[in-house]
Scaffold this active site. Structure first.
Site, mmCIF file in Angstrom:
data_model
loop_
_atom_site.group_PDB
_atom_site.id
_atom_site.type_symbol
_atom_site.label_atom_id
_atom_site.label_comp_id
_atom_site.label_asym_id
_atom_site.label_seq_id
_atom_site.Cartn_x
_atom_site.Cartn_y
_atom_site.Cartn_z
ATOM 1 N N HIS A 263 0.836 -1.202 0.000
ATOM 2 C CA HIS A 263 0.000 0.000 0.000
ATOM 3 C C HIS A 263 0.866 1.244 0.000
ATOM 4 C CE1 HIS A 263 -3.152 2.849 0.994
ATOM 5 N NE2 HIS A 263 -3.967 1.929 0.492
ATOM 6 N N ASP A 314 -8.063 -4.878 -1.323
ATOM 7 C CA ASP A 314 -8.504 -5.652 -2.481
ATOM 8 C C ASP A 314 -8.339 -7.158 -2.301
ATOM 9 O OD1 ASP A 314 -9.244 -3.490 -4.237
ATOM 10 O OD2 ASP A 314 -7.138 -2.938 -4.134
HETATM 11 C C1 LIG Z 1 -0.256 -0.248 -4.054
HETATM 12 C C2 LIG Z 1 1.156 -0.033 -4.598
HETATM 13 C C3 LIG Z 1 1.076 0.556 -5.994
HETATM 14 C C4 LIG Z 1 1.876 0.903 -3.648
HETATM 15 O O1 LIG Z 1 3.121 1.002 -4.089
HETATM 16 P P1 LIG Z 1 4.193 2.104 -3.668
HETATM 17 O O2 LIG Z 1 3.825 2.846 -2.465
HETATM 18 O O3 LIG Z 1 4.458 2.902 -4.873
HETATM 19 O O4 LIG Z 1 5.343 1.208 -3.232
HETATM 20 P P2 LIG Z 1 6.457 0.800 -4.200
HETATM 21 O O5 LIG Z 1 5.883 0.480 -5.530
HETATM 22 O O6 LIG Z 1 7.493 1.862 -4.095
HETATM 23 O O7 LIG Z 1 6.991 -0.529 -3.525
HETATM 24 C C5 LIG Z 1 7.955 -0.586 -2.514
HETATM 25 C C6 LIG Z 1 8.644 -1.933 -2.589
HETATM 26 O O8 LIG Z 1 7.714 -2.964 -2.300
HETATM 27 C C7 LIG Z 1 7.546 -3.803 -3.424
HETATM 28 N N1 LIG Z 1 6.119 -4.085 -3.557
HETATM 29 C C8 LIG Z 1 5.126 -3.255 -3.240
HETATM 30 N N2 LIG Z 1 3.947 -3.846 -3.486
HETATM 31 C C9 LIG Z 1 4.245 -5.073 -3.964
HETATM 32 C C10 LIG Z 1 3.466 -6.157 -4.391
HETATM 33 N N3 LIG Z 1 2.158 -6.087 -4.374
HETATM 34 N N4 LIG Z 1 4.089 -7.279 -4.807
HETATM 35 C C11 LIG Z 1 5.430 -7.355 -4.825
HETATM 36 N N5 LIG Z 1 6.228 -6.363 -4.422
HETATM 37 C C12 LIG Z 1 5.643 -5.233 -4.008
HETATM 38 C C13 LIG Z 1 8.061 -3.022 -4.597
HETATM 39 O O9 LIG Z 1 8.492 -3.868 -5.653
HETATM 40 C C14 LIG Z 1 9.174 -2.263 -3.978
HETATM 41 O O10 LIG Z 1 10.247 -3.131 -3.799
HETATM 42 P P3 LIG Z 1 11.753 -2.659 -4.102
HETATM 43 O O11 LIG Z 1 11.971 -1.540 -3.138
HETATM 44 O O12 LIG Z 1 12.547 -3.872 -3.864
HETATM 45 O O13 LIG Z 1 11.716 -2.207 -5.528
HETATM 46 C C15 LIG Z 1 1.916 -1.396 -4.645
HETATM 47 O O14 LIG Z 1 1.999 -1.936 -3.358
HETATM 48 C C16 LIG Z 1 1.295 -2.369 -5.614
HETATM 49 O O15 LIG Z 1 1.560 -2.316 -6.814
HETATM 50 N N6 LIG Z 1 0.436 -3.307 -5.099
HETATM 51 C C17 LIG Z 1 -0.230 -4.234 -5.960
HETATM 52 C C18 LIG Z 1 -1.459 -3.571 -6.559
HETATM 53 C C19 LIG Z 1 -2.548 -3.386 -5.536
HETATM 54 O O16 LIG Z 1 -2.872 -4.281 -4.774
HETATM 55 N N7 LIG Z 1 -3.137 -2.186 -5.549
HETATM 56 C C20 LIG Z 1 -4.223 -1.848 -4.674
HETATM 57 C C21 LIG Z 1 -3.822 -0.812 -3.679
HETATM 58 S S1 LIG Z 1 -5.094 -0.560 -2.469
#
Ligand SMILES: CC(C)(COP(=O)(O)OP(=O)(O)OC[C@H]1O[C@@H](n2cnc3c(N)ncnc32)[C@H](O)[C@@H]1OP(=O)(O)O)[C@@H](O)C(=O)NCCC(=O)NCCS
Length: 381
Positions: A263, A314
């Site tokens: 998240h 989700d």
């Molecule tokens: C929600 C989301 C976009 C938030 O992401 P964010 O705050 O931008 O965090 P980041 O994308 O910077 O992720 C931080 C780290 O965690 C990892 N990570 C975060 N969510 C992940 C996931 N669902 N699966 C695998 N790795 C994940 C990233 O790869 C990153 O790792 P790294 O530092 O080794 O590259 C992300 O967690 C995600 O894509 N989740 C899956 C989609 C989802 O469930 N969305 C609904 C949100 S309510």
């Protein structure tokens, strides 16, 4: 302002983009509150209708106010016949989210208050949108399957009526309760992407239906509302509980995102996931259909063993909606059935104390580039 963005990095993380008194999140402690009331309290004691009042008016309703709001919502569920006719013309192959986004925009043109942007008209339009979004989702579902729409039943709650309009059967209490709580849990979430999109549109003094259309377009993506559908597709791909560990390991090794985890704000478990896990179990036990819940638990354990990632809203929505009989590509529209309450509360709040939202970008392109006439430009490729 550009300086703040430079310091905090991409995606406006940690940037406070405005003031709001609607919902608050403590990402470190996993707390979400609507108007100061903890989400767990609301999940246990409240209803979607009561939460609509809370979000729109700032405090819980009296019994009389709640009865009035229930009546208002129930009496405004039907959409004009012309809207149904336009929906019939959309290709049945269109994704339900694309159809819903289109139809909310269409609904705006038929709204009795169209063209009136006064504060009372904005409130009426907001309430109608909360009532009618559920009707549109059911309409999209029925028509694409070649079925006739089911007229709303004003004696049913918002949750029960939605399930009724989808299937033409009155739901059992346990199904009504599960969806009602899911609607409570999804109703608002501070400055998430779709709500922010709605506020940006509202800040230009665009009308309510336009702002909600922008929100719907933003909700659709798999990194936001589209994740609940992606979770279901992932569970189908995993197939069996014993395959979960390997599937998760391979996905993480391949740097794939496991949908429904992580998240942007929570650094611990999303409090909504706690409630949805419980609801999903309750429904699974009631129906005897535990397969999706059990598979979800195995995936959750495999992710937690591999990486410090918690499920978000989700993840357990997927197994819950599946057992409620909702088709996978309707999961994100169901999210919208609830979130429209938050979007419209934010639109009202934004306009009540408006300043055009217009941030700056940090320019990274070339500077002082001379203009070259077309006949003197080098051929590319
Ligand atoms: C929600 C989301 C976009 C938030 O992401 P964010 O705050 O931008 O965090 P980041 O994308 O910077 O992720 C931080 C780290 O965690 C990892 N990570 C975060 N969510 C992940 C996931 N669902 N699966 C695998 N790795 C994940 C990233 O790869 C990153 O790792 P790294 O530092 O080794 O590259 C992300 O967690 C995600 O894509 N989740 C899956 C989609 C989802 O469930 N969305 C609904 C949100 S309510």
């Amino acid at each position: 302002m550009a300086e703040a963005v430079k310091q905090t990095g991409a995606g406006l993380r940690n940037v406070v983009a405005g003031e709001s008194g609607i919902s608050s999140i403590d990402g470190a402690r996993g707390i979400l509150a609507y108007r100061g009331i903890d989400i767990h309290e609301l999940a246990e004691h409240s209803s979607f209708e009561e939460v609509v009042f809370l979000l729109h008016h700032g405090e819980l309703p009296s019994r009389g106010e709640l009865d009035q709001l229930r009546q208002d919502l129930a009496s405004q569920r039907a959409v004009p016949g012309a809207v149904v006719e336009i929906q019939r013309r959309l290709p049945t192959s269109a994704s339900p989210m694309a159809s819903l986004r289109t139809m909310v925009s269409v609904l705006g043109a038929f709204d009795p208050d169209a063209g009136d942007d006064g504060p009372l008209a904005r409130r009426r339009k907001s309430m109608r949108l909360v009532a009618q979004t559920a009707t549109l989702v059911a309409l999209v579902e029925r028509l694409r399957r070649g079925l006739e729409p089911v007229p709303p039943d004003p004696t049913l709650s918002h949750a029960a009526n939605f399930l009724y309009m989808l299937s033409a059967r009155r739901p059992e209490r346990v199904a009504e309760h599960a969806l009602d709580v899911a609607l409570v849990l999804h109703a608002d979430h501070e400055f998430n992407a779709s709500t922010f999109a709605a506020r940006v549109a509202a800040s230009t003094l665009a009308e309510v239906h336009g702002a909600v259309t922008a929100a719907l377009a933003t909700l659709q993506g798999p990194l936001h509302g589209g994740a609940n559908e992606a979770v279901m597709r992932m569970l189908e791909e995993v197939g069996a509980p014993e395959a979960a560990e390997r599937w998760v390991r391979e996905a993480l090794e391949a740097k794939r995102r496991v949908m429904g985890f992580g998240h942007a704000v929570y650094r611990t478990e999303d409090p909504r996931a706690i409630e949805l896990r419980r609801l999903s179990l309750e429904l699974a036990e009631h129906t005897g259909d535990r397969a999706w819940y059990d598979l979800s638990l195995r995936v959750e354990a495999a992710v937690r063993a591999a990486k410090a990632l918690y499920p978000n809203v989700d993840f357990f929505s997927a197994s819950l909606y599946r057992v409620l009989g909702i088709p996978t590509d309707l999961f994100t529209p169901v999210f919208a059935v609830s979130r429209v309450a938050g979007w419209t509360a934010h639109v009202l709040e934004q306009i009540d104390n408006n300043r055009l939202i217009r941030p700056e970008s940090e320019y990274t392109g070339p500077r002082d580039v001379p203009y070259v006439p077309i006949e003197k430009r080098a051929a590319r490729g």
